[in-house]
Enzyme design. Sequence first.
Site, PDB file in Angstrom:
ATOM      1  N   HIS A   1      19.899  51.366  25.827  1.00  0.00           N
ATOM      2  CA  HIS A   1      19.138  51.064  27.204  1.00  0.00           C
ATOM      3  C   HIS A   1      18.448  49.589  27.364  1.00  0.00           C
ATOM      4  O   HIS A   1      18.785  49.001  28.345  1.00  0.00           O
ATOM      5  CB  HIS A   1      18.184  51.812  27.267  1.00  0.00           C
ATOM      6  CG  HIS A   1      18.498  53.458  27.171  1.00  0.00           C
ATOM      7  ND1 HIS A   1      19.554  53.969  28.138  1.00  0.00           N
ATOM      8  CD2 HIS A   1      18.177  54.530  26.479  1.00  0.00           C
ATOM      9  CE1 HIS A   1      19.545  55.198  28.113  1.00  0.00           C
ATOM     10  NE2 HIS A   1      18.975  55.468  26.981  1.00  0.00           N
ATOM     11  N   LEU A  43      30.004  61.872  40.541  1.00  0.00           N
ATOM     12  CA  LEU A  43      29.008  61.185  41.346  1.00  0.00           C
ATOM     13  C   LEU A  43      27.509  61.190  40.558  1.00  0.00           C
ATOM     14  O   LEU A  43      26.468  60.491  40.706  1.00  0.00           O
ATOM     15  CB  LEU A  43      28.769  61.601  42.650  1.00  0.00           C
ATOM     16  CG  LEU A  43      29.949  61.225  43.713  1.00  0.00           C
ATOM     17  CD1 LEU A  43      29.692  61.486  44.959  1.00  0.00           C
ATOM     18  CD2 LEU A  43      29.602  59.607  43.598  1.00  0.00           C
ATOM     19  N   ASP A  96      26.441  53.668  33.379  1.00  0.00           N
ATOM     20  CA  ASP A  96      26.600  54.914  32.323  1.00  0.00           C
ATOM     21  C   ASP A  96      27.160  54.395  31.033  1.00  0.00           C
ATOM     22  O   ASP A  96      27.846  53.615  31.067  1.00  0.00           O
ATOM     23  CB  ASP A  96      27.275  56.010  33.042  1.00  0.00           C
ATOM     24  CG  ASP A  96      27.314  57.241  32.279  1.00  0.00           C
ATOM     25  OD1 ASP A  96      26.434  57.648  31.341  1.00  0.00           O
ATOM     26  OD2 ASP A  96      28.013  58.196  32.440  1.00  0.00           O
ATOM     27  N   GLY A  97      26.760  54.927  29.946  1.00  0.00           N
ATOM     28  CA  GLY A  97      27.511  54.740  28.788  1.00  0.00           C
ATOM     29  C   GLY A  97      26.461  53.930  27.683  1.00  0.00           C
ATOM     30  O   GLY A  97      26.969  53.526  26.753  1.00  0.00           O
ATOM     31  N   ASN A  98      25.185  53.743  27.884  1.00  0.00           N
ATOM     32  CA  ASN A  98      24.279  53.035  27.079  1.00  0.00           C
ATOM     33  C   ASN A  98      24.268  53.845  25.755  1.00  0.00           C
ATOM     34  O   ASN A  98      24.430  53.242  24.829  1.00  0.00           O
ATOM     35  CB  ASN A  98      22.870  52.956  27.653  1.00  0.00           C
ATOM     36  CG  ASN A  98      22.902  52.143  28.889  1.00  0.00           C
ATOM     37  OD1 ASN A  98      23.487  51.367  29.106  1.00  0.00           O
ATOM     38  ND2 ASN A  98      21.701  52.362  29.617  1.00  0.00           N
ATOM     39  N   GLY A  99      24.156  55.028  25.704  1.00  0.00           N
ATOM     40  CA  GLY A  99      23.893  55.739  24.643  1.00  0.00           C
ATOM     41  C   GLY A  99      25.174  55.660  23.762  1.00  0.00           C
ATOM     42  O   GLY A  99      25.281  55.609  22.596  1.00  0.00           O
ATOM     43  N   TRP A 133      27.612  53.444  23.805  1.00  0.00           N
ATOM     44  CA  TRP A 133      27.596  51.772  23.255  1.00  0.00           C
ATOM     45  C   TRP A 133      26.774  51.689  22.110  1.00  0.00           C
ATOM     46  O   TRP A 133      27.231  51.455  20.950  1.00  0.00           O
ATOM     47  CB  TRP A 133      27.042  51.195  24.543  1.00  0.00           C
ATOM     48  CG  TRP A 133      27.303  49.461  23.851  1.00  0.00           C
ATOM     49  CD1 TRP A 133      28.180  48.710  24.064  1.00  0.00           C
ATOM     50  CD2 TRP A 133      25.999  48.868  23.121  1.00  0.00           C
ATOM     51  NE1 TRP A 133      27.926  47.563  23.654  1.00  0.00           N
ATOM     52  CE2 TRP A 133      26.776  47.597  23.002  1.00  0.00           C
ATOM     53  CE3 TRP A 133      24.819  49.068  22.677  1.00  0.00           C
ATOM     54  CZ2 TRP A 133      26.099  46.678  22.574  1.00  0.00           C
ATOM     55  CZ3 TRP A 133      24.025  48.204  22.261  1.00  0.00           C
ATOM     56  CH2 TRP A 133      24.665  46.950  21.855  1.00  0.00           C
ATOM     57  N   ASN A 146      17.555  63.331  34.909  1.00  0.00           N
ATOM     58  CA  ASN A 146      17.429  62.673  33.420  1.00  0.00           C
ATOM     59  C   ASN A 146      16.164  63.277  32.809  1.00  0.00           C
ATOM     60  O   ASN A 146      16.151  62.977  31.500  1.00  0.00           O
ATOM     61  CB  ASN A 146      17.525  61.344  33.509  1.00  0.00           C
ATOM     62  CG  ASN A 146      19.014  60.670  33.779  1.00  0.00           C
ATOM     63  OD1 ASN A 146      19.175  59.596  34.289  1.00  0.00           O
ATOM     64  ND2 ASN A 146      20.012  61.394  33.229  1.00  0.00           N
TER      65      ASN A 146
HETATM   66  C1  IPE Z   1      24.137  59.148  35.616  1.00  0.00           C
HETATM   67  O1  IPE Z   1      24.269  59.321  34.316  1.00  0.00           O
HETATM   68  C2  IPE Z   1      22.672  58.829  35.969  1.00  0.00           C
HETATM   69  C3  IPE Z   1      22.284  57.394  35.590  1.00  0.00           C
HETATM   70  C4  IPE Z   1      23.158  56.288  35.378  1.00  0.00           C
HETATM   71  C5  IPE Z   1      20.982  57.159  35.788  1.00  0.00           C
HETATM   72  P1  IPE Z   1      24.179  60.456  33.439  1.00  0.00           P
HETATM   73  O2  IPE Z   1      24.675  60.191  32.236  1.00  0.00           O
HETATM   74  O3  IPE Z   1      22.851  61.196  33.569  1.00  0.00           O
HETATM   75  O4  IPE Z   1      25.178  61.437  34.287  1.00  0.00           O
HETATM   76  P2  IPE Z   1      25.849  62.714  33.447  1.00  0.00           P
HETATM   77  O5  IPE Z   1      25.119  63.532  32.777  1.00  0.00           O
HETATM   78  O6  IPE Z   1      27.074  62.092  32.650  1.00  0.00           O
HETATM   79  O7  IPE Z   1      26.604  63.350  34.680  1.00  0.00           O
HETATM   80  C1  IPE Z   2      23.120  55.329  31.090  1.00  0.00           C
HETATM   81  O1  IPE Z   2      23.639  55.585  29.647  1.00  0.00           O
HETATM   82  C2  IPE Z   2      21.444  55.267  31.261  1.00  0.00           C
HETATM   83  C3  IPE Z   2      20.926  56.417  31.975  1.00  0.00           C
HETATM   84  C4  IPE Z   2      21.199  57.560  32.321  1.00  0.00           C
HETATM   85  C5  IPE Z   2      19.414  56.109  32.065  1.00  0.00           C
HETATM   86  P1  IPE Z   2      23.393  57.019  29.296  1.00  0.00           P
HETATM   87  O2  IPE Z   2      22.133  57.211  28.630  1.00  0.00           O
HETATM   88  O3  IPE Z   2      23.772  57.935  30.105  1.00  0.00           O
HETATM   89  O4  IPE Z   2      24.693  56.887  28.266  1.00  0.00           O
HETATM   90  P2  IPE Z   2      25.756  57.883  27.552  1.00  0.00           P
HETATM   91  O5  IPE Z   2      26.316  58.350  28.950  1.00  0.00           O
HETATM   92  O6  IPE Z   2      24.924  58.811  26.978  1.00  0.00           O
HETATM   93  O7  IPE Z   2      26.709  57.271  26.880  1.00  0.00           O
HETATM   94 MG    MG Z   3      25.505  59.008  30.497  1.00  0.00          MG
END
Ligand code: IPE
Ligand code: IPE
Ligand code: MG
Length: 249
Positions: free
Chosen positions: A46, A204, A29-32, A34, A77
């Site tokens: 991503h 989770l 989690d956290g690509n966005g 970052w 997602n």
């Molecule tokens: C969990 O992350 C799903 C994946 C890492 C693929 P999300 O970013 O979708 O989760 P929430 O929305 O914060 O619960």
């Molecule tokens: C996890 O990073 C990647 C996937 C869920 C596919 P996010 O895209 O959820 O990144 P944030 O949580 O928005 O930073």
């Molecule tokens: Mg996320």
Amino acid sequence: MTGKQTLLQNLPADLDIKRLPRHIAVIMDGNGRWAKRQGLPRIIGHHRGVDTLKNLLRCCRDWGIQALTAYAFSTENWGRPSEEVDFLLTLFERVLHQELQEMILENVRIQFVGNLLALPRSLQSEIQRAMEATALNQGIRFTVATNYGGRQEIIQACQAIAREVQSGRLQPEEITEALFADHLYTAGVCDPDLLIRTSGEMRLSNFLLWQMAYGELYVTETLWPDFDRQSLYQALVDYQHRERRFGRV
Ligand code: IPE
Ligand code: IPE
Ligand code: MG
């Protein structure tokens, strides 16, 4: 070999080889966030996240972890903007195509779990190809959860079991925890000993609901694209300080 190279290849000396998790799961989690912090579009996050996963897989292999499961795309997602969903699914397909030879050479056994039939056909074909090409590999077992939801996984297991009961092949009394687990996508893989979630969220998000009944949770503030060998090392140090009681005293 210099000291630094040794650290890159070998298990750090202060980790106890006998108390390593057999199976590590990660919520990447956290690509966005970052990307946002760098003033970049989310998709760049991503992209970087893929590199992180490749490095983590190698590190787990180098350090003798037997199984790694990564959450790549949840059933929830799909609710993201369609451009992001399309980008992610295309990215998975491209990366899988690019990395397959390397995984074969490195003896990785790759497997996908989730509702795969709802994925684009071209991605399904790449998945099928990769699973078949690595099915006999004996190295690290690498599972990618794609269009995965823990509740959905439990429901489809119930449906499969109900069909067996309905056909008379199975008695309700014969439904045990082991039988149930054999109907999950993860049949044959031991439950995760350690679940790592990056970016600080303490939930989770529908990942491995059944399998995590007694897994240890480790949440780090580090954003997924920044999660490196040192971060894994820290998670393992933390894990080795835990006392796993499984309800006993
Ligand atoms: C969990 O992350 C799903 C994946 C890492 C693929 P999300 O970013 O979708 O989760 P929430 O929305 O914060 O619960
Ligand atoms: C996890 O990073 C990647 C996937 C869920 C596919 P996010 O895209 O959820 O990144 P944030 O949580 O928005 O930073
Ligand atoms: Mg996320």
